[in-house]
Design a protein around this motif. Structure first.
Motif, PDB file in Angstrom:
ATOM      1  N   SER A   1      -8.835  55.449  88.753  1.00  0.00           N
ATOM      2  CA  SER A   1      -8.760  55.519  87.289  1.00  0.00           C
ATOM      3  C   SER A   1      -7.669  54.613  86.715  1.00  0.00           C
ATOM      4  CB  SER A   1      -8.522  56.961  86.846  1.00  0.00           C
ATOM      5  OG  SER A   1      -7.357  57.427  87.480  1.00  0.00           O
ATOM      6  N   ASP A   2      -6.765  54.115  87.573  1.00  0.00           N
ATOM      7  CA  ASP A   2      -5.733  53.173  87.097  1.00  0.00           C
ATOM      8  C   ASP A   2      -6.193  51.732  87.235  1.00  0.00           C
ATOM      9  OD1 ASP A   2      -3.904  55.202  86.679  1.00  0.00           O
ATOM     10  OD2 ASP A   2      -3.184  55.116  88.754  1.00  0.00           O
ATOM     11  N   GLY A   3      -7.396  51.527  87.757  1.00  0.00           N
ATOM     12  CA  GLY A   3      -7.867  50.154  87.968  1.00  0.00           C
ATOM     13  C   GLY A   3      -7.449  49.597  89.318  1.00  0.00           C
ATOM     14  N   ALA A   4      -6.821  50.438  90.153  1.00  0.00           N
ATOM     15  CA  ALA A   4      -6.424  49.970  91.491  1.00  0.00           C
ATOM     16  C   ALA A   4      -7.646  49.977  92.408  1.00  0.00           C
ATOM     17  CB  ALA A   4      -5.343  50.886  92.059  1.00  0.00           C
ATOM     18  N   LEU A   5      -7.577  49.110  93.427  1.00  0.00           N
ATOM     19  CA  LEU A   5      -8.705  48.979  94.353  1.00  0.00           C
ATOM     20  C   LEU A   5      -8.537  49.990  95.483  1.00  0.00           C
ATOM     21  CD1 LEU A   5     -11.035  46.863  94.511  1.00  0.00           C
ATOM     22  CD2 LEU A   5      -9.593  45.568  96.073  1.00  0.00           C
ATOM     23  N   ILE A   6      -9.568  50.807  95.723  1.00  0.00           N
ATOM     24  CA  ILE A   6      -9.506  51.760  96.832  1.00  0.00           C
ATOM     25  C   ILE A   6     -10.129  51.079  98.043  1.00  0.00           C
ATOM     26  CG2 ILE A   6     -10.175  54.048  97.662  1.00  0.00           C
ATOM     27  CD1 ILE A   6     -10.487  54.877  94.710  1.00  0.00           C
ATOM     28  N   VAL A   7      -9.325  50.951  99.096  1.00  0.00           N
ATOM     29  CA  VAL A   7      -9.773  50.239 100.292  1.00  0.00           C
ATOM     30  C   VAL A   7      -9.719  51.192 101.483  1.00  0.00           C
ATOM     31  CG1 VAL A   7      -9.307  48.241 101.784  1.00  0.00           C
ATOM     32  CG2 VAL A   7      -8.829  48.096  99.345  1.00  0.00           C
ATOM     33  N   GLU A   8     -10.816  51.247 102.229  1.00  0.00           N
ATOM     34  CA  GLU A   8     -10.860  52.092 103.434  1.00  0.00           C
ATOM     35  C   GLU A   8     -10.348  51.255 104.603  1.00  0.00           C
ATOM     36  OE1 GLU A   8     -14.613  54.515 104.038  1.00  0.00           O
ATOM     37  OE2 GLU A   8     -14.706  53.091 105.711  1.00  0.00           O
ATOM     38  N   THR A   9      -9.226  51.667 105.171  1.00  0.00           N
ATOM     39  CA  THR A   9      -8.655  50.907 106.292  1.00  0.00           C
ATOM     40  C   THR A   9      -8.656  51.802 107.538  1.00  0.00           C
ATOM     41  OG1 THR A   9      -6.373  51.671 106.059  1.00  0.00           O
ATOM     42  CG2 THR A   9      -7.058  49.853 104.633  1.00  0.00           C
ATOM     43  N   LYS A  10      -8.245  51.241 108.664  1.00  0.00           N
ATOM     44  CA  LYS A  10      -8.173  52.031 109.907  1.00  0.00           C
ATOM     45  C   LYS A  10      -7.227  53.212 109.755  1.00  0.00           C
ATOM     46  CE  LYS A  10      -9.156  48.467 113.287  1.00  0.00           C
ATOM     47  NZ  LYS A  10      -8.490  47.284 113.777  1.00  0.00           N
ATOM     48  N   GLU A  11      -6.213  53.022 108.901  1.00  0.00           N
ATOM     49  CA  GLU A  11      -5.213  54.088 108.708  1.00  0.00           C
ATOM     50  C   GLU A  11      -5.601  55.043 107.582  1.00  0.00           C
ATOM     51  OE1 GLU A  11      -3.971  50.691 108.546  1.00  0.00           O
ATOM     52  OE2 GLU A  11      -3.903  50.807 110.736  1.00  0.00           O
ATOM     53  N   GLY A  12      -6.794  54.899 107.046  1.00  0.00           N
ATOM     54  CA  GLY A  12      -7.215  55.773 105.941  1.00  0.00           C
ATOM     55  C   GLY A  12      -7.323  54.981 104.648  1.00  0.00           C
ATOM     56  N   GLU A  13      -7.579  55.719 103.544  1.00  0.00           N
ATOM     57  CA  GLU A  13      -7.778  55.037 102.258  1.00  0.00           C
ATOM     58  C   GLU A  13      -6.462  54.615 101.629  1.00  0.00           C
ATOM     59  OE1 GLU A  13     -11.964  56.618 100.476  1.00  0.00           O
ATOM     60  OE2 GLU A  13     -10.156  57.236  99.436  1.00  0.00           O
ATOM     61  N   LYS A  14      -6.451  53.406 101.099  1.00  0.00           N
ATOM     62  CA  LYS A  14      -5.238  52.927 100.418  1.00  0.00           C
ATOM     63  C   LYS A  14      -5.618  52.448  99.012  1.00  0.00           C
ATOM     64  CE  LYS A  14      -2.578  51.352 104.432  1.00  0.00           C
ATOM     65  NZ  LYS A  14      -2.334  52.685 104.907  1.00  0.00           N
ATOM     66  N   CYS A  15      -4.702  52.653  98.055  1.00  0.00           N
ATOM     67  CA  CYS A  15      -4.921  52.150  96.688  1.00  0.00           C
ATOM     68  C   CYS A  15      -4.080  50.912  96.497  1.00  0.00           C
ATOM     69  CB  CYS A  15      -4.493  53.198  95.665  1.00  0.00           C
ATOM     70  SG  CYS A  15      -5.608  54.581  95.650  1.00  0.00           S
ATOM     71  N   ILE A  16      -4.724  49.830  96.167  1.00  0.00           N
ATOM     72  CA  ILE A  16      -4.023  48.548  96.021  1.00  0.00           C
ATOM     73  C   ILE A  16      -3.877  48.215  94.542  1.00  0.00           C
ATOM     74  CG2 ILE A  16      -4.074  46.102  96.680  1.00  0.00           C
ATOM     75  CD1 ILE A  16      -3.935  48.139  99.019  1.00  0.00           C
ATOM     76  N   TYR A  17      -2.618  48.047  94.114  1.00  0.00           N
ATOM     77  CA  TYR A  17      -2.369  47.770  92.693  1.00  0.00           C
ATOM     78  C   TYR A  17      -2.241  46.286  92.410  1.00  0.00           C
ATOM     79  CZ  TYR A  17      -2.189  52.650  91.601  1.00  0.00           C
ATOM     80  OH  TYR A  17      -2.570  53.959  91.409  1.00  0.00           O
ATOM     81  N   SER A  18      -1.806  45.504  93.420  1.00  0.00           N
ATOM     82  CA  SER A  18      -1.797  44.063  93.185  1.00  0.00           C
ATOM     83  C   SER A  18      -1.987  43.330  94.495  1.00  0.00           C
ATOM     84  CB  SER A  18      -0.531  43.645  92.433  1.00  0.00           C
ATOM     85  OG  SER A  18       0.428  43.161  93.295  1.00  0.00           O
ATOM     86  N   GLY A  19      -2.779  42.283  94.465  1.00  0.00           N
ATOM     87  CA  GLY A  19      -3.105  41.540  95.671  1.00  0.00           C
ATOM     88  C   GLY A  19      -4.244  40.591  95.366  1.00  0.00           C
ATOM     89  N   ARG A  20      -4.636  39.840  96.381  1.00  0.00           N
ATOM     90  CA  ARG A  20      -5.696  38.841  96.181  1.00  0.00           C
ATOM     91  C   ARG A  20      -6.687  38.933  97.327  1.00  0.00           C
ATOM     92  NH1 ARG A  20      -6.108  33.330  97.413  1.00  0.00           N
ATOM     93  NH2 ARG A  20      -4.111  33.399  98.508  1.00  0.00           N
ATOM     94  N   ILE A  21      -7.946  39.143  96.978  1.00  0.00           N
ATOM     95  CA  ILE A  21      -8.996  39.201  98.021  1.00  0.00           C
ATOM     96  C   ILE A  21      -9.193  37.795  98.549  1.00  0.00           C
ATOM     97  CG2 ILE A  21     -11.448  39.717  98.434  1.00  0.00           C
ATOM     98  CD1 ILE A  21     -11.226  41.690  96.022  1.00  0.00           C
ATOM     99  N   LEU A  22      -9.085  37.644  99.877  1.00  0.00           N
ATOM    100  CA  LEU A  22      -9.240  36.309 100.463  1.00  0.00           C
ATOM    101  C   LEU A  22     -10.704  35.925 100.478  1.00  0.00           C
ATOM    102  CD1 LEU A  22      -6.605  36.454 103.335  1.00  0.00           C
ATOM    103  CD2 LEU A  22      -6.384  35.473 101.049  1.00  0.00           C
ATOM    104  N   LYS A  23     -10.937  34.622 100.263  1.00  0.00           N
ATOM    105  CA  LYS A  23     -12.321  34.159 100.136  1.00  0.00           C
ATOM    106  C   LYS A  23     -13.106  34.342 101.414  1.00  0.00           C
ATOM    107  CE  LYS A  23     -14.754  30.113  98.324  1.00  0.00           C
ATOM    108  NZ  LYS A  23     -15.987  30.235  98.904  1.00  0.00           N
ATOM    109  N   ASN A  24     -12.475  33.975 102.523  1.00  0.00           N
ATOM    110  CA  ASN A  24     -13.207  34.012 103.786  1.00  0.00           C
ATOM    111  C   ASN A  24     -12.565  35.036 104.717  1.00  0.00           C
ATOM    112  OD1 ASN A  24     -14.618  33.542 106.020  1.00  0.00           O
ATOM    113  ND2 ASN A  24     -14.351  31.307 106.031  1.00  0.00           N
ATOM    114  N   PRO A  25     -13.166  36.237 104.884  1.00  0.00           N
ATOM    115  CA  PRO A  25     -12.518  37.282 105.665  1.00  0.00           C
ATOM    116  C   PRO A  25     -12.343  36.943 107.136  1.00  0.00           C
ATOM    117  CG  PRO A  25     -14.694  38.000 104.950  1.00  0.00           C
ATOM    118  CD  PRO A  25     -14.468  36.647 104.374  1.00  0.00           C
ATOM    119  N   SER A  26     -13.056  35.918 107.638  1.00  0.00           N
ATOM    120  CA  SER A  26     -12.916  35.613 109.053  1.00  0.00           C
ATOM    121  C   SER A  26     -11.731  34.692 109.328  1.00  0.00           C
ATOM    122  CB  SER A  26     -14.205  34.962 109.562  1.00  0.00           C
ATOM    123  OG  SER A  26     -14.462  33.811 108.805  1.00  0.00           O
ATOM    124  N   THR A  27     -11.040  34.218 108.286  1.00  0.00           N
ATOM    125  CA  THR A  27      -9.904  33.309 108.520  1.00  0.00           C
ATOM    126  C   THR A  27      -8.578  34.057 108.457  1.00  0.00           C
ATOM    127  OG1 THR A  27      -9.895  32.747 106.189  1.00  0.00           O
ATOM    128  CG2 THR A  27     -11.028  31.248 107.660  1.00  0.00           C
TER     129      THR A  27
END
Ligand code: BTN
Length: 238
Positions: free
Chosen positions: A212-238
């Motif tokens: 609800s704050d506009g943060a990105l909810i990401v499911e990681t190996k360590e569980g769900e994390k809320c990301i408030y600032s960051g940049r999605i990389l274009k190519n995930p394999s690099t």
């Protein structure tokens, strides 16, 4: 609420509006071209004629990260009115058509305590360009490239401002859940694995939703994390 001023060329509509930041909320600065257009992460924003480049001044009592998400949604809604479909919001503030970039947002603000002194929202929308000078992370595209016709920049701007004003009322009354809900299905790479560049490391995980704050909810190996600032990389394999 908006008052529009038009210019032929400016260095950057965001930079120019900084010099008018003491004016009332609602001043909109538009330029046909910019010779020092600025993007996020100190990138250049190529601003040849044919694109729509504008910045506007807001003075709300609250600054929330939902503002950039909301602006992205308003751009998507605006372009849909002109029959540009299948757009995605690459969190937090890029608009993509397939993998090509059609629009970007640069928000700059000065906050005193918890209250913003002013907020400048700068938007670049590729409209009638057929070619682009310079190199970009994402291949640029434009409304004309997609639909093979030219558009009136002013009509696009007026639609944007009209739709923005409506959503802004929800933002001011903190009813952000309505537009957060609306954007969930428009999130680029939703349910896909991504790498996200955070200030000090790269996070890997699957994009699940926005909170609800506009943060990105990401499911990681360590569980769900809320990301408030960051940049999605274009190519995930690099
Ligand atoms: C990005 O995608 O990196 C953000 C691009 C923002 C570009 C717009 S064009 C109008 C305003 N003036 C600027 O110098 N930048 C923003």
């Amino acid at each position: 609420m908006f008052r529009i001023e038009y210019f032929d060329t400016l260095d950057s509509t965001n930079t120019y509006l900084q010099s008018r930041k003491s004016e009332d909320e609602g001043l909109v600065i538009v330029a046909k071209s910019q010779n020092k257009g600025r993007g996020q992460n100190n990138n250049q924003w190529i601003s040849d004629t044919g694109g729509l480049y504008f910045s506007f001044l807001l003075k709300p009592k609250i600054l929330s990260p939902t503002l950039s998400i909301m602006t992205g949604l308003v751009i998507i809604k605006t372009l849909e009115k002109f029959s540009i479909k299948n757009l995605k919001l690459k969190w937090p503030n890029d608009i993509l058509y397939n993998e090509a970039k059609i629009s970007g947002i640069l928000i700059e603000s000065k906050v005193k305590g918890a209250v913003p002194d002013y907020i400048i929202i700068g938007c670049g929308i590729n409209i009638n360009q057929l070619t682009f000078s310079g190199v970009n992370e994402y291949i640029p595209t434009s409304m004309k490239i997609i639909n093979n016709k030219s558009y009136d920049l002013n009509q696009v701007l007026n639609s944007f401002l009209e739709i923005f004003e409506r959503y802004y009322q929800n933002y001011l009354s903190q009813k952000t859940e309505c537009f957060i809900k609306e954007i969930q299905d428009l999130i680029y790479k939703k349910d896909q694995s991504v790498k996200i560049h955070l200030s000090d490391f790269i996070l890997e995980g699957k994009i699940k939703a926005l909170n609800s704050d506009g943060a990105l909810i990401v499911e990681t190996k360590e569980g769900e994390k809320c990301i408030y600032s960051g940049r999605i990389l274009k190519n995930p394999s690099t």
